[in-house]
Write a protein that holds these residues in place. Structure first.
Motif, PDB file in Angstrom:
ATOM      1  N   ILE A  35       0.841  -1.194   0.000  1.00 30.15           N
ATOM      2  CA  ILE A  35       0.000   0.000   0.000  1.00 30.15           C
ATOM      3  C   ILE A  35       0.879   1.247   0.000  1.00 30.15           C
ATOM      4  O   ILE A  35       0.575   2.242  -0.679  1.00 30.15           O
ATOM      5  CB  ILE A  35      -0.951  -0.026   1.219  1.00 30.15           C
ATOM      6  CG1 ILE A  35      -1.986  -1.157   1.043  1.00 30.15           C
ATOM      7  CG2 ILE A  35      -1.654   1.317   1.406  1.00 30.15           C
ATOM      8  CD1 ILE A  35      -2.753  -1.490   2.296  1.00 30.15           C
ATOM      9  N   LYS A  36       1.990   1.192   0.719  1.00 28.74           N
ATOM     10  CA  LYS A  36       2.908   2.337   0.758  1.00 28.74           C
ATOM     11  C   LYS A  36       3.470   2.633  -0.629  1.00 28.74           C
ATOM     12  O   LYS A  36       3.645   3.809  -1.001  1.00 28.74           O
ATOM     13  CB  LYS A  36       4.046   2.057   1.747  1.00 28.74           C
ATOM     14  CG  LYS A  36       5.016   3.217   1.900  1.00 28.74           C
ATOM     15  CD  LYS A  36       6.086   2.918   2.939  1.00 28.74           C
ATOM     16  CE  LYS A  36       7.031   4.106   3.109  1.00 28.74           C
ATOM     17  NZ  LYS A  36       8.056   3.849   4.152  1.00 28.74           N
ATOM     18  N   GLN A  37       3.755   1.601  -1.393  1.00 24.90           N
ATOM     19  CA  GLN A  37       4.325   1.791  -2.727  1.00 24.90           C
ATOM     20  C   GLN A  37       3.382   2.565  -3.641  1.00 24.90           C
ATOM     21  O   GLN A  37       3.811   3.445  -4.394  1.00 24.90           O
ATOM     22  CB  GLN A  37       4.667   0.442  -3.352  1.00 24.90           C
ATOM     23  CG  GLN A  37       5.854  -0.259  -2.707  1.00 24.90           C
ATOM     24  CD  GLN A  37       6.136  -1.602  -3.359  1.00 24.90           C
ATOM     25  OE1 GLN A  37       6.032  -1.748  -4.571  1.00 24.90           O
ATOM     26  NE2 GLN A  37       6.497  -2.589  -2.561  1.00 24.90           N
ATOM     27  N   ILE A  38       2.087   2.231  -3.604  1.00 25.97           N
ATOM     28  CA  ILE A  38       1.146   2.954  -4.478  1.00 25.97           C
ATOM     29  C   ILE A  38       0.809   4.321  -3.895  1.00 25.97           C
ATOM     30  O   ILE A  38       0.566   5.278  -4.631  1.00 25.97           O
ATOM     31  CB  ILE A  38      -0.125   2.128  -4.769  1.00 25.97           C
ATOM     32  CG1 ILE A  38      -0.909   1.804  -3.490  1.00 25.97           C
ATOM     33  CG2 ILE A  38       0.205   0.873  -5.524  1.00 25.97           C
ATOM     34  CD1 ILE A  38      -2.262   1.186  -3.777  1.00 25.97           C
ATOM     35  N   HIS A  39       0.838   4.422  -2.573  1.00 23.84           N
ATOM     36  CA  HIS A  39       0.597   5.721  -1.940  1.00 23.84           C
ATOM     37  C   HIS A  39       1.704   6.702  -2.328  1.00 23.84           C
ATOM     38  O   HIS A  39       1.455   7.902  -2.557  1.00 23.84           O
ATOM     39  CB  HIS A  39       0.544   5.552  -0.417  1.00 23.84           C
ATOM     40  CG  HIS A  39       0.206   6.803   0.326  1.00 23.84           C
ATOM     41  ND1 HIS A  39       1.161   7.620   0.888  1.00 23.84           N
ATOM     42  CD2 HIS A  39      -0.987   7.394   0.584  1.00 23.84           C
ATOM     43  CE1 HIS A  39       0.579   8.642   1.475  1.00 23.84           C
ATOM     44  NE2 HIS A  39      -0.731   8.540   1.306  1.00 23.84           N
ATOM     45  N   ALA A  40       2.926   6.208  -2.443  1.00 28.48           N
ATOM     46  CA  ALA A  40       4.060   7.046  -2.820  1.00 28.48           C
ATOM     47  C   ALA A  40       3.936   7.571  -4.249  1.00 28.48           C
ATOM     48  O   ALA A  40       4.584   8.557  -4.611  1.00 28.48           O
ATOM     49  CB  ALA A  40       5.365   6.262  -2.668  1.00 28.48           C
ATOM     50  N   LYS A  41       3.109   6.920  -5.067  1.00 36.49           N
ATOM     51  CA  LYS A  41       2.869   7.352  -6.442  1.00 36.49           C
ATOM     52  C   LYS A  41       1.771   8.415  -6.524  1.00 36.49           C
ATOM     53  O   LYS A  41       1.375   8.826  -7.619  1.00 36.49           O
ATOM     54  CB  LYS A  41       2.473   6.157  -7.315  1.00 36.49           C
ATOM     55  CG  LYS A  41       3.532   5.072  -7.420  1.00 36.49           C
ATOM     56  CD  LYS A  41       4.667   5.477  -8.323  1.00 36.49           C
ATOM     57  CE  LYS A  41       5.643   4.320  -8.555  1.00 36.49           C
ATOM     58  NZ  LYS A  41       6.768   4.713  -9.432  1.00 36.49           N
ATOM     59  N   GLY A  42       1.249   8.819  -5.361  1.00 32.04           N
ATOM     60  CA  GLY A  42       0.222   9.855  -5.347  1.00 32.04           C
ATOM     61  C   GLY A  42      -1.199   9.345  -5.393  1.00 32.04           C
ATOM     62  O   GLY A  42      -2.141  10.126  -5.575  1.00 32.04           O
ATOM     63  N   VAL A  43      -1.389   8.035  -5.223  1.00 30.20           N
ATOM     64  CA  VAL A  43      -2.733   7.462  -5.251  1.00 30.20           C
ATOM     65  C   VAL A  43      -3.419   7.693  -3.896  1.00 30.20           C
ATOM     66  O   VAL A  43      -2.827   7.468  -2.847  1.00 30.20           O
ATOM     67  CB  VAL A  43      -2.686   5.952  -5.559  1.00 30.20           C
ATOM     68  CG1 VAL A  43      -4.092   5.352  -5.562  1.00 30.20           C
ATOM     69  CG2 VAL A  43      -1.994   5.710  -6.896  1.00 30.20           C
TER      70      VAL A  43
END
Length: 235
Positions: A35-43
């Motif tokens: 979840i952190k990985q996609i959150h870091a993409k601005g999602v």
């Protein structure tokens, strides 16, 4: 990322890992990292989580328990899972908010739609617990309802050991074929019961796409948000 705001539905069973019941901290940390990985993409990410790893109201009712009482117990189980996921996400460095449909002010905010949207806009991960706050509603249906309320671009149904929608139960029918994409009407008319019919009906009425995929394959959450062809797209 194909989608900028999503609602991720996690099954309670997904938190068990290799355990027979309860919560596996290692598996929880793995989900938090994804979840952190996609959150870091601005999602912008909202999450609804089930409670089947702790208690399921339908199972209680089948054993003679009052269904309404059992469903409320199941709602409390989703709050426990929500607290566990919140802890794992914050341990990974994300800001979160847990909102519940039942008032439990010592541990969570009450669900308020505008406040939830504001949290998302500020980059916080919002976890919705306690279902709809009413019996006879599954967490799949609540996930569809919350997704529509907060204006997401896709509902991601992450299943434990189910990698999409099939023409029949693949565990019982060797000739069952997997759909890469399928319409809401087909799902409902053919009773392709990978999730609640009510959830599909809500999404069909409001034209919200659903991506159904297997959570057990590491990296699948990111692949789903990226728009890769995994699982089944219902639209």
């Amino acid at each position: 990322m194909k989608y900028r705001r999503i609602l991720l539905k996690l099954s309670g069973e997904a938190l068990m890992g290799d355990l027979q019941y309860g919560i596996d901290p290692k598996r929880l940390a793995e989900y938090a990292d994804e979840i952190k990985q996609i959150h870091a993409k601005g999602v912008e990410i909202a999450i609804v989580i089930g409670g089947g790893n702790i208690f399921r109201g339908v199972a209680g009712a089948s054993s003679g328990m009052d269904r309404v009482q059992g469903d409320y117990m199941g709602m409390l189980a989703t709050v426990i899972n929500g607290m566990a996921l919140q802890g794992a996400l914050e341990e990974a460095g994300m800001q979160t908010r847990l909102q519940t449909a039942l008032k439990i002010e010592a541990i969570a905010e009450p669900y308020i739609r505008r406040r939830a949207i504001r949290h998302l806009e500020k980059g916080r991960v919002v976890i919705f617990g306690a279902g709809a706050g009413m019996p006879f509603f599954t967490t799949d249906t609540v996930a569809a309802q919350r997704a529509l309320e907060i204006g997401v671009q896709a509902l991601l149904l992450a299943k434990s050991g189910v990698d999409g929608v099939y023409s029949a139960d693949p565990r019982k029918d060797k000739n069952a074929t997997k759909y890469e994409s399928v319409t809401y009407d087909e799902v409902l008319s053919k009773s392709l019961a990978v999730a609640d019919a009510a959830a599909f009906a809500l999404c069909r009425e409001n034209k919200l796409p659903i991506v159904i995929f297997d959570l057990k394959n590491k990296g699948n959450i990111k692949r789903a948000v990226s728009g890769e062809s995994i699982g089944t797209l219902v639209s």
